[in-house]
Motif scaffolding. Structure first.
Motif, PDB file in Angstrom:
ATOM      1  N   ASN A   1       6.351  -5.962   5.489  1.00  0.00           N
ATOM      2  CA  ASN A   1       6.671  -4.673   6.097  1.00  0.00           C
ATOM      3  C   ASN A   1       6.311  -3.488   5.202  1.00  0.00           C
ATOM      4  O   ASN A   1       6.535  -2.339   5.578  1.00  0.00           O
ATOM      5  CB  ASN A   1       8.153  -4.629   6.472  1.00  0.00           C
ATOM      6  CG  ASN A   1       8.456  -5.480   7.681  1.00  0.00           C
ATOM      7  OD1 ASN A   1       8.266  -5.054   8.816  1.00  0.00           O
ATOM      8  ND2 ASN A   1       8.912  -6.707   7.449  1.00  0.00           N
ATOM      9  N   GLY A   2       5.750  -3.775   4.044  1.00  0.00           N
ATOM     10  CA  GLY A   2       5.318  -2.738   3.126  1.00  0.00           C
ATOM     11  C   GLY A   2       3.824  -2.813   2.882  1.00  0.00           C
ATOM     12  O   GLY A   2       3.017  -2.277   3.651  1.00  0.00           O
ATOM     13  N   GLU A   3       3.440  -3.505   1.841  1.00  0.00           N
ATOM     14  CA  GLU A   3       2.030  -3.587   1.440  1.00  0.00           C
ATOM     15  C   GLU A   3       1.125  -4.124   2.548  1.00  0.00           C
ATOM     16  O   GLU A   3       0.048  -3.577   2.803  1.00  0.00           O
ATOM     17  CB  GLU A   3       1.911  -4.466   0.194  1.00  0.00           C
ATOM     18  CG  GLU A   3       0.507  -4.588  -0.358  1.00  0.00           C
ATOM     19  CD  GLU A   3       0.450  -5.493  -1.575  1.00  0.00           C
ATOM     20  OE1 GLU A   3      -0.658  -5.988  -1.886  1.00  0.00           O
ATOM     21  OE2 GLU A   3       1.506  -5.723  -2.214  1.00  0.00           O
ATOM     22  N   PHE A   4       1.548  -5.184   3.225  1.00  0.00           N
ATOM     23  CA  PHE A   4       0.710  -5.759   4.278  1.00  0.00           C
ATOM     24  C   PHE A   4       0.603  -4.806   5.465  1.00  0.00           C
ATOM     25  O   PHE A   4      -0.491  -4.534   5.965  1.00  0.00           O
ATOM     26  CB  PHE A   4       1.273  -7.107   4.728  1.00  0.00           C
ATOM     27  CG  PHE A   4       0.471  -7.779   5.811  1.00  0.00           C
ATOM     28  CD1 PHE A   4      -0.677  -8.487   5.509  1.00  0.00           C
ATOM     29  CD2 PHE A   4       0.858  -7.682   7.154  1.00  0.00           C
ATOM     30  CE1 PHE A   4      -1.433  -9.093   6.510  1.00  0.00           C
ATOM     31  CE2 PHE A   4       0.108  -8.280   8.151  1.00  0.00           C
ATOM     32  CZ  PHE A   4      -1.040  -8.993   7.828  1.00  0.00           C
ATOM     33  N   TYR A   5       1.727  -4.278   5.917  1.00  0.00           N
ATOM     34  CA  TYR A   5       1.741  -3.346   7.052  1.00  0.00           C
ATOM     35  C   TYR A   5       0.903  -2.102   6.751  1.00  0.00           C
ATOM     36  O   TYR A   5       0.188  -1.583   7.623  1.00  0.00           O
ATOM     37  CB  TYR A   5       3.186  -2.971   7.368  1.00  0.00           C
ATOM     38  CG  TYR A   5       3.362  -1.903   8.415  1.00  0.00           C
ATOM     39  CD1 TYR A   5       3.091  -2.160   9.754  1.00  0.00           C
ATOM     40  CD2 TYR A   5       3.814  -0.628   8.067  1.00  0.00           C
ATOM     41  CE1 TYR A   5       3.267  -1.177  10.728  1.00  0.00           C
ATOM     42  CE2 TYR A   5       3.994   0.356   9.030  1.00  0.00           C
ATOM     43  CZ  TYR A   5       3.707   0.078  10.360  1.00  0.00           C
ATOM     44  OH  TYR A   5       3.881   1.041  11.310  1.00  0.00           O
ATOM     45  N   ASP A   6       0.947  -1.634   5.522  1.00  0.00           N
ATOM     46  CA  ASP A   6       0.241  -0.417   5.156  1.00  0.00           C
ATOM     47  C   ASP A   6      -1.273  -0.569   5.132  1.00  0.00           C
ATOM     48  O   ASP A   6      -2.006   0.422   5.044  1.00  0.00           O
ATOM     49  CB  ASP A   6       0.740   0.092   3.803  1.00  0.00           C
ATOM     50  CG  ASP A   6       2.130   0.709   3.890  1.00  0.00           C
ATOM     51  OD1 ASP A   6       2.520   1.118   5.005  1.00  0.00           O
ATOM     52  OD2 ASP A   6       2.836   0.761   2.862  1.00  0.00           O
ATOM     53  N   LYS A   7      -1.761  -1.797   5.220  1.00  0.00           N
ATOM     54  CA  LYS A   7      -3.210  -2.022   5.285  1.00  0.00           C
ATOM     55  C   LYS A   7      -3.771  -1.705   6.671  1.00  0.00           C
ATOM     56  O   LYS A   7      -4.988  -1.531   6.822  1.00  0.00           O
ATOM     57  CB  LYS A   7      -3.541  -3.470   4.918  1.00  0.00           C
ATOM     58  CG  LYS A   7      -3.262  -3.813   3.465  1.00  0.00           C
ATOM     59  CD  LYS A   7      -3.557  -5.279   3.196  1.00  0.00           C
ATOM     60  CE  LYS A   7      -3.211  -5.654   1.761  1.00  0.00           C
ATOM     61  NZ  LYS A   7      -3.418  -7.109   1.498  1.00  0.00           N
TER      62      LYS A   7
END
Length: 200
Positions: free
Chosen positions: A56-62
């Protein structure tokens, strides 16, 4: 779009598992990477694990802003392990998540009755002869072999999480260690198949 279809969203191929309220529940067709469930070997639930933070952070922000606008947040119920009673933890608001034990028993063929009616000799594996096992097998992205993948549900105790076995699709309801594994660096790197609700 229909249940069972494969679609491309962002750079991944996704399988449609469900359609409700002008949104589709999708999961990556392949295991896209390998990660530990948590970054410390201690009791944990999905709500507080490092894998949820990453998705919900690094992956979502891609995702691009346009793609993010199509991803519906959802309130996920995180139930206790039905066989062992280990705690599922608080409900969570997720953009990206892993399927639960109950969801995988629903969307990969109907196996809920086997989950709710445990056989007397069943300890570790959910059901070796479940006719839906083969539907859960997934290939590791870029490789020629299948791999095991995490669910968000707790295992027998809260230093374990439920997973899908790589070669035959059995559900490891007792779970695998959230961190400690057999690799030289001590990690237990299960496969990740992110799921999300996509606006239609």
């Amino acid at each position: 779009m229909q249940v069972g279809d494969k679609i491309v969203f962002d750079k991944y191929e996704w399988r449609v598992l469900d359609i409700q309220n002008n949104a589709a529940l999708v999961i990556t067709e392949e295991i896209i990477e390998q990660r530990s469930y948590h970054d410390a070997y201690k009791d944990i639930t999905w709500a507080d694990c490092s894998l949820r933070t990453y998705l919900n952070g690094e992956f979502y922000d891609k995702f691009t802003a346009a793609d993010k606008s199509r991803i519906n947040p959802v309130i996920n119920k995180n139930l206790d392990n039905q066989w062992y009673g280990s705690k599922g933890g608080a409900d969570t608001r997720d953009y990206i998540f892993l399927l639960s034990l109950e969801e995988v028993c629903t969307y990969f063929g109907d196996s809920l009755s086997k989950l709710q009616n445990r056989g007397k000799n069943q300890r570790y594996w959910f059901e070796r002869k479940d006719e839906n096992n083969s539907k859960r097998i997934a290939r590791l992205h870029g490789k020629e072999w299948d791999w095991w993948w995490w669910l968000r549900s707790p295992g027998r105790v809260n230093v374990k999480a439920v997973y899908i076995f790589g070669t035959d699709g059995n559900i490891g309801i007792q779970g695998n260690n959230i961190l400690k594994g057999n690799l030289s660096d001590g990690r237990c790197t299960g496969g990740i198949r992110p799921a999300l609700w996509l606006k239609l």
